[in-house]
Every structure is written in structure tokens, then in C-alpha cells.
Design an enzyme around this catalytic site. Structure first.
Site, short mmCIF file in Angstrom:
data_model
loop_
_atom_site.label_atom_id
_atom_site.label_comp_id
_atom_site.label_asym_id
_atom_site.label_seq_id
_atom_site.Cartn_x
_atom_site.Cartn_y
_atom_site.Cartn_z
N PRO A 123 0.86 -1.20 0.00
CA PRO A 123 0.00 0.00 0.00
C PRO A 123 0.88 1.24 0.00
O PRO A 123 1.85 1.32 0.76
CB PRO A 123 -0.76 -0.13 1.32
CG PRO A 123 0.07 -0.98 2.20
CD PRO A 123 0.82 -1.91 1.29
N GLN A 133 -6.70 -1.29 3.00
CA GLN A 133 -5.98 -0.98 4.25
C GLN A 133 -6.68 0.17 4.97
O GLN A 133 -6.95 1.22 4.38
CB GLN A 133 -4.53 -0.58 3.98
CG GLN A 133 -3.78 -0.48 5.30
CD GLN A 133 -2.39 0.10 5.19
OE1 GLN A 133 -2.24 1.25 4.80
NE2 GLN A 133 -1.39 -0.68 5.54
N CYS A 181 2.41 3.43 9.79
CA CYS A 181 2.59 4.76 9.19
C CYS A 181 3.28 5.70 10.17
O CYS A 181 2.83 5.87 11.31
CB CYS A 181 1.23 5.33 8.77
SG CYS A 181 1.40 6.99 8.07
#
Ligand SMILES: Cc1cc2nc3c(=O)[nH]c(=O)nc-3n(C[C@H](O)[C@H](O)[C@H](O)COP(=O)(O)O)c2cc1C
Length: 332
Positions: A20, A74, A104
Site C-alpha cells: 500500500p 488498508q 505509518c
């Protein structure tokens, strides 16, 4: 025999996964990765709050082409119940798999306790995976980093919690959150997690060349390999890896194929987000697609300042025609 990958009840066509990537893994790019061999593609991270409120703009991230399937969506967020609703919404809208973002490093994400911020709080990880697992009727995966920092390298504990709470696979990007993308991915961490868990472990990080995917599997024993930056400008990396695994050579694409893929990427992107935004997004992509090609810096120079798509495409077409003519002349 090519390695296969089964996540929950979903059998993928192979063990390679397109990572992703926010702003990048939109439907046109995912479709290209899929056509060039990726066994699974994942949306960019989607806000659970936006999904749970059915925000029109957020829901757009769930749109995909049937050819991309199976598609993993996601989600990121901090509240277990909102994440659970988001997972349900994603599934209602066609997600074949749900992935929770626990890696992240962006400040605005971690400061709310989501993304990589979750790794600092194992109890929150447990609540989150338990809640989403309950709501999730499709395979559930979690993507983690090695911990918040070298001083908080709690990947063993976190991976154990994720498996115990019923996730179907875990993806490991073995950098710490506070490293961002600096340093290197420490594949020994992938190996350690693989040895500990009985669910599939997907290795991720620094596979910039096809050979490195085979090396990662050999060194870590991981069940799948996820590739992010190595596919930028080279989505052919998936085909190249599969060729190497079949004992063949890994060839770069012919210029004609490279040109076709760039054009279709751009055309598809323009159709879904409009020419203006597509030309802005494609600028970055073109830098990657043409990296290392003859006279590419001159071409990129010619590109700067061009706004309208037709001139952009014509400039691109001319550049590739010249490259192909030169190649013909050399062959003659
Ligand atoms: C521009 C960019 C955007 C990213 N966006 C996401 C994202 O939305 N969700 C996520 O889990 N990881 C994201 N990542 C991280 C990648 O999925 C991957 O874990 C990381 O790049 C390491 O893999 P690589 O070395 O193969 O690139 C992003 C990375 C980059 C460079």
C-alpha cells in the site's frame, strides 16, 4: 514450484504483494501491478473515521477494477469500534481482505495513536485486532514495523498479540517508526517473527531489485514478499521475480511495452481523477518510469512546465519514438 500464498481462506495466485502506498496505489497503478504479476494488491491507507461516516471522498478509495481482485483494503485509525465499522463498510463495498495499518510514521497519523503510534501501546493493539476480527468476515491482516524505536523494539510482543487475536497474516516492515525510511530494513526481524508465528508472515522492505525478493525469502523463510518502492517506475519487478523463480532470466521490458504501460497508466488515471490532477500525479511517476533511460534528464527537462495532457503525451510519445529509432539503428 512457485511458492503460493494462502491468507485465511483466500488462495493468492502467487506470494508477491504490491505494498500500500498513499498517493500511488490507486486503481490504475494497482491494475498494472496485478497484470504484471502481483498476486495481491492493496489500496492506499483509508481513514476509518471517513469510512465509518460514509464520507463520499473516502469511499472513493474503495473503488477498483474487477481485474484487480482480490483487493485488500488498508484502514487506519485509533478507535477499535470505528475500525470495526470501517472494516464492515470496506467489505460491503467489495474488499476481499482487510489490512490494519500499524506502521505509518506520519506525524498527523501517529499523534492520534493510529498507524505506527499503535505499536507503543500493546493493549490498544489487542483491543483493535480483537474488535476488527469480530467484525471482519474476510481475511484480516496487519502491517507492522519493528516497534516505535530501537529502544522500544517490541515486535515479538506485538506480532504475538496480532496472531493470538486471530489475524490471518502479518506483514513486517522491519524499520522502527521513528526511522521513517532511513537506514535499512533489518530482515533478521522478519525471520524472527516467522519462526515465532504459525500464521503467514509477509516480508517487506528494501526489495529494490528482483533478486532481492528471492534473497529475502531464502534469508527469512517469509511466506510472501511485499514490494513498495521497488515497483515505482518498475512494476515489471513482479514479472521479473516470477521469471527468476522459474529459473529464467529477469528481463527489463521492451521500450514499446514501457511506453504502452505509461500511456495506459496516464489514460486510466485521467479517466478517474481528471486530466489536471492526473498530470500532476503522473509527473512523479514519469521520473521513475524513465529513470536510467538514455537522455531521460533532457526529456524530464522538456516535461517541466507542460500542463496540458495532450502535449505531455505527445512529448512522451516523441521521446520513446526517438529511443526506439536509436535502438533499431544500433541493432542494424
Ligand atoms: C510514498 C509512500 C507511501 C506509503 N504509503 C503507505 C500506506 O498508505 N500504508 C502503508 O502501510 N504503508 C505505506 N508505505 C510504506 C510501504 O507500504 C512499505 O512498507 C515501505 O515503503 C517499505 O517497503 P519498500 O522498501 O518495498 O518500499 C508508503 C511508502 C511510501 C514510500
Amino acid at each position: 514450484m512457485l511458492p503460493l500464498l494462502k491468507i485465511g481462506n483466500l488462495s493468492l495466485k502467487n506470494h508477491l504483494i504490491m505494498a500500500p502506498m498513499a498517493g500511488i496505489t490507486n486503481p490504475p497503478f494497482r491494475l498494472i501491478a496485478k497484470r504484471l504479476g502481483a498476486g495481491l494488491v492493496v489500496t492506499e491507507m483509508v481513514s476509518a473515521v471517513g469510512l465509518s461516516r460514509n464520507h463520499e471522498k473516502t469511499l472513493r478509495y474503495l473503488k477498483g477494477d474487477p481485474e484487480e481482485k482480490p483487493l485488500s483494503v488498508q484502514i487506519f485509525g485509533a478507535e477499535p469500534q470505528i475500525m470495526a465499522i470501517a472494516a464492515e463498510t470496506a467489505i460491503e463495498r467489495g474488499a476481499d481482505m482487510v489490512d490494519i495499518n500499524m506502521g505509518c510514521p506520519a506525524r498527523k497519523v501517529v499523534k492520534n495513536g493510529s498507524g505506527g503510534g499503535l505499536l507503543r501501546n500493546p493493549a490498544a493493539v489487542q483491543k483493535m485486532v480483537t474488535a476488527v476480527r469480530k467484525a471482519c468476515t474476510v481475511p484480516l491482516t496487519v502491517k507492522i514495523r519493528a516497534g516505535w524505536s530501537a529502544g522500544e523494539a517490541n515486535f515479538r510482543e506485538i506480532a504475538g498479540i496480532i496472531a493470538d487475536c486471530g489475524a490471518d497474516a502479518v506483514t513486517v516492515h522491519p524499520r522502527f517508526v521513528n526511522q521513517g525510511f532511513s537506514g535499512h530494513a533489518d530482515w533478521r526481524i522478519i525471520k524472527e517473527i516467522k519462526e515465532k508465528l504459525s500464521i503467514p508472515v509477509i516480508g517487506n522492505g528494501d526489495v529494490f531489485k528482483p533478486e532481492l525478493a528471492l534473497q529475502m525469502r531464502a534469508e527469512t523463510g517469509c511466506d510472501g514478499v511485499m514490494i513498495g518502492r521497488g515497483a515505482l517506475g518498475n512494476p515489471w519487478i513482479f514479472r521479473q521475480i516470477l521469471d527468476l523463480e522459474k529459473g529464467l532470466e529477469a528481463h527489463p521490458p521492451e521500450l514499446s511495452e514501457r511506453k504502452e504501460v505509461i500511456l495506459s497508466h496516464f489514460t486510466h488515471l485521467s479517466q478517474i481523477i481528471g486530466e489536471d490532477r492526473a498530470s500532476k500525479l503522473m509527473r512523479g511517476q514519469l521520473l521513475w518510469y524513465t529513470k536510467g533511460l538514455p537522455h531521460s534528464s533532457r526529456f524530464r527537462g522538456a516535461f517541466t512546465g507542460i500542463r496540458d495532457v495532450h502535449t505531455m503525451m505527445a512529448t512522451l510519445g516523441r521521446y520513446f519514438e526517438t529511443l526506439m529509432e536509436n535502438q533499431e539503428n544500433v541493432r542494424r
